[in-house]
Design an enzyme around this catalytic site. Structure first.
Site, short mmCIF file in Angstrom:
data_model
loop_
_atom_site.label_atom_id
_atom_site.label_comp_id
_atom_site.label_asym_id
_atom_site.label_seq_id
_atom_site.Cartn_x
_atom_site.Cartn_y
_atom_site.Cartn_z
N HIS A 357 -8.71 52.73 16.78
CA HIS A 357 -7.40 52.89 17.42
C HIS A 357 -6.73 54.20 17.12
CE1 HIS A 357 -7.96 48.74 18.65
NE2 HIS A 357 -7.14 49.07 19.61
N CYS A 670 -10.44 48.52 31.90
CA CYS A 670 -9.45 49.33 31.20
C CYS A 670 -9.97 49.86 29.86
CB CYS A 670 -8.15 48.56 31.01
SG CYS A 670 -8.32 47.12 29.94
#
Ligand code: PEP
Ligand code: MG
Length: 743
Positions: A357, A670
């Site tokens: 992330h 996505c």
């Protein structure tokens, strides 16, 4: 006594030479050694003799050794102490005539280390063959620690003597790594270490320091107890991890070591650091995961104690340069956001992987990231000029003029490409055979919303709501959340936004919740699992979304759904909140669309049950790939072992698209692969017609699809899907080259 004398020496603010000279004289005297010398690490990995008692004084500032060269170089390279009664017969002995060294038989030396980095070497030598005992080595280590603080603080050796100075023994360095995000940045190095600077090293009063240690231990113990209380008692493994940590806090052996260090004249904080450094030196080479775990527990405990003892809360980032290139071993996404993004230019990670992330956040910030560089922290000084070339997966440290010039040319070429993509902005996202593709952006911060207009994207295909949760110090309440989501919708200005409910856990840790201690966080208590087990959290978020929509359409999707029952539970909570809003007379959303993220492979065999109940499906290929291939997306060693363009993943997607079409449910992708032109080409070829990606990828993907004859690509991929290749990447590349597809 020795420490006291050293402190007095330092207090008498003489010139750096005088102070260091005094230090070596004092140490030589106290240790009954004929020689005491201090070598300081200069830029370019050179150790320079800075002060000596006993060696030829004219060798000062002349004798230089490379790290690894000679006994002194060996101490620095290995970062460990050496005690030799017959130094000259050691294979590493390097003779330096200017020092007159040949007459000394024995040598003991210790590295001058601070926060795991070698700053220099402290050595004593004796004419006769002498056995240095353990206590003497420990004394040297304690003195080295005092020296480390002096050197790092710039108080004794002027800062420009340890900082790299252009032209003096300074070697430019190029390091290769892995491209995590593209782009090029020029700036100055900021070393990311949750390092806590110790100001006071020498104790005024040992009993006071012992008392301070006890107080800090009590406070840290209370912190851990609070964590234990706050956690779910049923979560067995998690509790065990915390309890193990708590046992560490109470470990008597560790207490003894810290007390001993304090007893030798150090402050409580210096004692804690010293005990940790010892342990790290001892265990640092261990590869046993259990031992490494213990060491990281100990690091955590040390940091907690140091924070308490130095009264510091967090590192001060205000004093950092305007063009920061941050260098870290690895980092969480919130840690990156601790840096002022207006001044953040690039990121270098010694570890890291494309799907962690922190990388995704960096991409949203549009900064280049190079990862997997191996050890660079030890080779860069704060403030070093740096270039992060994400496009070519390389980092330049202290680059020369020639490199700077060619990078300038690269930057200009990039600007040119951007201009070209800007021209595509208002042209339709349509293939040469007239197939329309919906291009959306992924967003997670308000500032990302500006990219909607700039890229001409159709909407936000994935709004990651967790990022604002991660940067706060406490849970945002309904009001704060609804304000935020309302702003997102305002800024979208009528374009659709798909809000994903909170996806924390895994590698996304909320500072006020703490790590859950799952052994296997990606497959642990995360995302919708938390939302369903703690419905109050999810309901508050849904309430805020409903309030924010106020008369506008609302799209919500749930992450990590693994079976239909989970979706139904989540949906029920949404329905309850919509009903609640109606009851309260608040203007509800004009329409509600509900979707599911397809990230867990098990869902593939439940699609016929799920589809009739949902409005859309969004494929999160980042997680899907890791679960499909059982390869942790955050683990650099395996994250790239399997490919997004593997026939396995493409066949699965082909199947999912087919089911979605049969049920007339919208499907989009996505995950990060949607934003790589060649991977997007693979997605289109298996039938995907909607993609959501980081904003910077819209231009390149649009350029690709506007040059693509999709019918041909479909035919080609259809045959590829049946093959047992590791990946169709090369096949797709060749196809693109043969058919002038811009990838
Ligand atoms: C995914 O898993 O592909 C995804 C888009 O979600 P995240 O990267 O936030 O886990
Ligand atoms: Mg995901």
């Amino acid at each position: 006594m020795l420490l006291k004398r050293l402190r007095d020496t330092m207090a008498r603010a003489g010139s750096p030479e005088e102070t260091l000279g005094e230090v070596v004289r004092t140490v030589a005297n106290a240790m009954v050694a004929e020689v005491c010398s201090i070598y300081i690490l200069r830029a370019g990995e050179v150790l320079e003799l800075f002060a000596t008692q006993g060696l030829n004084p004219s060798a000062v500032r002349r004798t230089r050794l490379r790290v690894g060269e000679g006994l002194v170089g060996d101490i620095a390279a290995q970062a460990r102490a050496l005690a030799l009664s017959d130094a000259q017969s050691h294979p590493q002995f390097a003779y330096r005539p200017e020092t007159g060294e040949e007459i000394y038989q024995s040598l003991a030396g210790v590295p001058i280390v601070r926060a795991g980095r070698v700053l220099g070497v402290l050595v004593v030598q004796n004419r006769t063959s002498r056995q240095y005992d353990e206590e003497e080595i420990e004394t040297l280590q304690t003195i080295a620690m005092v020296l480390a603080e002096m050197v790092a603080g710039g108080g004794v050796v002027a800062a420009d003597e340890v900082q790299p100075i252009d032209g003096i023994g300074l070697l430019p360095l190029r390091v290769e790594g892995l491209q995590l995000t593209g782009g090029v940045a020029v700036g100055r190095a900021v070393l990311h270490e949750p390092r806590i600077a110790i100001q006071r090293v020498v104790a005024e009063d040992i009993s006071v320091e012992l008392g301070r240690l006890d107080e800090a231990l009590v406070a840290v113990r209370a912190d851990v107890d609070r964590m234990l209380d706050a956690q779910d008692m049923q979560a067995g493994e998690h509790r065990e991890v915390l309890e193990t940590f708590r046992m560490f806090v109470d470990d008597r052996g560790w207490h003894e070591r810290v007390r001993e260090a304090i007893g030798s004249g150090l402050t409580a904080e210096a004692g804690v650091q010293r005990a940790f450094d010892d342990q790290r030196t001892r265990l640092g080479q261990a590869t046993d995961p259990y031992i490494r775990e213990r060491l990281s527990d100990l690091q955590d405990l040390t940091n907690r104690l140091l924070l308490r003892l130095t009264g510091r809360s967090a590192p001060d980032t205000a004093a950092l340069p305007d063009d920061m290139i941050v260098i870290a071993r690895d980092m969480g996404p919130a840690e990156l956001l601790d840096y002022d993004r207006a001044r953040l230019r690039g990121l270098v990670l010694e570890e890291g992987s494309a799907l962690s992330h922190v990388t995704i956040v960096a991409r949203a910030l549009d900064i280049p990231v190079v990862g997997r560089t191996g050890d660079v922290l030890g080779r860069i000084e704060p403030g070093d000029p740096m270039i992060v070339d994400g496009d070519n997966a390389q980092v330049f440290i202290r680059p020369g003029e020639d490199v700077l010039q060619s990078i300038q040319a690269t930057l200009e070429a990039r600007a040119e490409r951007r201009r070209r993509y800007a021209e595509l902005r208002d042209l339709p996202a349509r293939t040469t055979d007239d197939v329309d593709v919906a291009l959306h952006i992924n967003a997670g911060l308000l500032i990302d919303m500006a990219h909607l207009e700039e890229t001409g994207a159709a909407g936000v295909g994935l709004y990651r709501t967790e990022i604002p949760f991660m940067v706060r110090s406490e849970f945002p309440d309904v009001e704060a959340q609804s304000w935020l989501y309302g702003r997102v919708l305002d800024l979208a200005d009528g374009k659709p936004v798909v809000f994903r409910t909170l996806d924390v856990g895994g590698d996304k840790v909320l500072p006020y919740v703490g790590a859950f201690g799952d052994d296997n966080p990606a497959m642990g208590w995360r995302a919708i699992r938390i939302g369903l087990d703690r419905p109050a959290i999810l309901r508050r978020q849904l309430r805020a979304l409903i309030l924010a929509a106020a008369g506008r359409p609302l799209s919500v999707m749930f992450p990590m759904i693994a079976d239909v029952a989970e979706f139904r539970q989540a949906r029920r909570l949404l329905d309850l909140e919509v009903a609640r809003a109606l009851r309260k007379g608040t203007p509800g959303p004009a329409a509600v669309r509900v979707g599911v993220m397809f990230e867990v492979p098990a869902l593939a065999w439940q699609l016929d049950g799920l589809m009739p109940e949902i409005d859309f499906l969004s494929v999160g290929t980042n997680d899907l790939l890791q679960f499909l291939f059982a390869a942790d997306r955050g683990n650099g060693r395996v994250a790239h072992r399997y490919d997004n363009l593997s026939p396995a993943l493409l066949r699965l997607l082909h199947f999912v698209v087919g089911r979605a079409e049969a049920h007339r449910v919208d499907v989009s992708v996505c995950g990060e692969m949607a934003g790589h032109p060649v991977e997007a080409l693979g997605l289109l070829a298996v039938g995907v017609r909607s993609l959501s990606m980081s904003p910077g990828a819209i231009g390149p993907v649009k350029a690709m699809l506007r040059s693509l004859d999709l019918a041909r690509a479909r035919a080609m991929v259809a045959t590829g899907l049946a093959r047992s290749d590791h990946s169709l990447r090369e096949t797709l590349r060749l196809f693109a080259a043969d058919h002038d597809v811009e990838i």
